[in-house]
Scaffold this active site. Sequence first.
Site, PDB file in Angstrom:
ATOM      1  N   GLY A  22       0.816  -1.203   0.000  1.00 38.41           N
ATOM      2  CA  GLY A  22       0.000   0.000   0.000  1.00 38.41           C
ATOM      3  C   GLY A  22       0.847   1.249   0.000  1.00 38.41           C
ATOM      4  O   GLY A  22       1.983   1.248  -0.484  1.00 38.41           O
TER       5      GLY A  22
ATOM      6  N   SER B 221       2.825   4.708   1.701  1.00 43.06           N
ATOM      7  CA  SER B 221       3.838   4.877   2.755  1.00 43.06           C
ATOM      8  C   SER B 221       3.234   5.400   4.062  1.00 43.06           C
ATOM      9  O   SER B 221       3.745   5.090   5.143  1.00 43.06           O
ATOM     10  CB  SER B 221       4.944   5.823   2.276  1.00 43.06           C
ATOM     11  OG  SER B 221       4.400   7.079   1.898  1.00 43.06           O
ATOM     12  N   LYS B 222       2.145   6.166   3.985  1.00 42.90           N
ATOM     13  CA  LYS B 222       1.528   6.678   5.212  1.00 42.90           C
ATOM     14  C   LYS B 222       1.001   5.536   6.067  1.00 42.90           C
ATOM     15  O   LYS B 222       1.228   5.480   7.278  1.00 42.90           O
ATOM     16  CB  LYS B 222       0.395   7.664   4.874  1.00 42.90           C
ATOM     17  CG  LYS B 222       0.877   8.970   4.269  1.00 42.90           C
ATOM     18  CD  LYS B 222      -0.291   9.896   3.943  1.00 42.90           C
ATOM     19  CE  LYS B 222       0.204  11.196   3.318  1.00 42.90           C
ATOM     20  NZ  LYS B 222      -0.928  12.091   2.950  1.00 42.90           N
TER      21      LYS B 222
ATOM     22  N   GLY C  25       1.998   2.491   5.670  1.00 42.37           N
ATOM     23  CA  GLY C  25       3.194   1.699   5.969  1.00 42.37           C
ATOM     24  C   GLY C  25       3.822   2.095   7.295  1.00 42.37           C
ATOM     25  O   GLY C  25       4.276   1.236   8.075  1.00 42.37           O
TER      26      GLY C  25
ATOM     27  N   GLU D 100       5.614  -3.226   0.966  1.00 45.77           N
ATOM     28  CA  GLU D 100       5.663  -2.955  -0.471  1.00 45.77           C
ATOM     29  C   GLU D 100       4.919  -1.647  -0.710  1.00 45.77           C
ATOM     30  O   GLU D 100       3.692  -1.614  -0.724  1.00 45.77           O
ATOM     31  CB  GLU D 100       5.034  -4.112  -1.249  1.00 45.77           C
ATOM     32  CG  GLU D 100       5.812  -5.408  -1.164  1.00 45.77           C
ATOM     33  CD  GLU D 100       7.177  -5.333  -1.815  1.00 45.77           C
ATOM     34  OE1 GLU D 100       7.370  -4.464  -2.707  1.00 45.77           O
ATOM     35  OE2 GLU D 100       8.063  -6.120  -1.437  1.00 45.77           O
TER      36      GLU D 100
ATOM     37  N   CYS E 190       1.871   0.924  -8.423  1.00 47.08           N
ATOM     38  CA  CYS E 190       3.036   1.407  -7.673  1.00 47.08           C
ATOM     39  C   CYS E 190       4.281   1.521  -8.540  1.00 47.08           C
ATOM     40  O   CYS E 190       5.187   2.286  -8.216  1.00 47.08           O
ATOM     41  CB  CYS E 190       3.307   0.494  -6.477  1.00 47.08           C
ATOM     42  SG  CYS E 190       3.507  -1.246  -6.913  1.00 47.08           S
TER      43      CYS E 190
END
Length: 482
Positions: free
Chosen positions: A191, A193-194, A196, A213, A248
């Site tokens: 998903g 980065s936030k 993550g 990822e 992505c």
Amino acid sequence: MEAVTVAAQARERLRASFASGRTRPAAWRAAQLRGLLRMAVEMEAEICAALRADLAKPRTESYVHEISLVTSSCKFALKNLQKWMKPKKVPAGLLTFPSTARVTAEPLGVVLVISAWNYPFLLAIDPVIGAIAAGNAVVLKPSEIAPATSSLLADLLPQYVDSSCIKVVEGGVAETTALLEQKWDKIFYTGNSKVGLIVMSFAAKHLTPVVLELGGKCPVVVDSNVDLHVTAKRIAAGKWGCNNGQACISPDYIITTKSFAPKLLDSLSKVLEKFYGKDPLRSADLSRIVNSNHFNRLKALMDEEMVYDKIVFGGQSDEQQLKIAPTLLLDPPLDSAIMKEEVFGPLLPIITVDKIHESFALINSMSKPLAAYLFSKDSKLKHQFERNVSAGGMVFNDTSIHLTNQHLPFGGVGESGVGSYHGTFSFDAFAHKKAVLDRSFLGEAKARYPPYTPGKLKILKGVLKGNPLAMVQAAVGCTGGA
């Protein structure tokens, strides 16, 4: 409370199944992989229908980009499972003679896979393949943003795999949070980065290892020394032919020289018109934006005051259909939102530089991307690009296709991700490589034991330096007067 209870019960049931040893035999692992393979083959029409409902994804893209990659992963895992599971002998070394040494791959235990909405079938099942191959019990949390695929997975998986060891938990933020509050043996998240960061913060409470990822702004550098028509087609396929840019590893922006930009723009415009027609919003071959939130986010990127007049192709949108046409922008300011955020949609900025080598510094001034692309016939430029640009993966003269190679790791670096998977790397992501040294009761060396003496130290120094005579002395118990 209900979500927490469901999460805890799912984990405990699977932990009991794992503790029984059920998931460890190669026969169990192979049976589950064959089940997933049968599911992908037998339920192709249903899977395509779910992807169409969630994203208006064309059937060709659904098959090529999702179903075929899942079947390929299953077949590759089945072919290599015995080899992956087999302990690997390694040199034991003279210091521990006589002995043998090996590395044994053991399953981590009960793992959590949280998948993404943009490739909701592939990104759910592909990590599960690695987890099963490594002998784990798995909880899969599909994305609620792709509800049709999530519901289909919850319905289909129990029909094809062992539901006592592989379970789907549906839901939204509450359910995902409840799952993250549990202690897992590994978390695999795909998903942004936030989220993550949130996943990693939950994992840190239990020292749980993670694979993240994520994504990032994937650059495409286009040299003038290229086959222009092929270049334009491959960029277009990797950008708009992959979920209308909602991927992505989708090209996020292009860098080319000021002198070459007009030719590239012209070629891209012609290719896009050929692919999607004069009215791309009516094209059945172009996926829609997943929901109104993402549609409005992309519109805001286009409508920003310093960006709007930079649109040189496309720009049409239809809020009712949640569709945005392939859009090219020329030289938007580097401090604009579209150049600071990951686009994750059909907008493609083109940034111009005086010399192509200036692209290196521009890319490196941003966060490390999940993928970086270069189009050029210049071998020297390729070598310099590979050496100077850091990215999770790299492709020359195409985009996105590296993820189809099961022999290559797929993953990010820095802010674009932690860890990798695909092929043997998927197995490794969910296995612990345990060191095993098996030593005989023979070969005692008195020099290793107290009381220590200068003579013993001399022998030990010789042994540590690989001196054959010292090793013999240690083996026969010559201790220099001890």
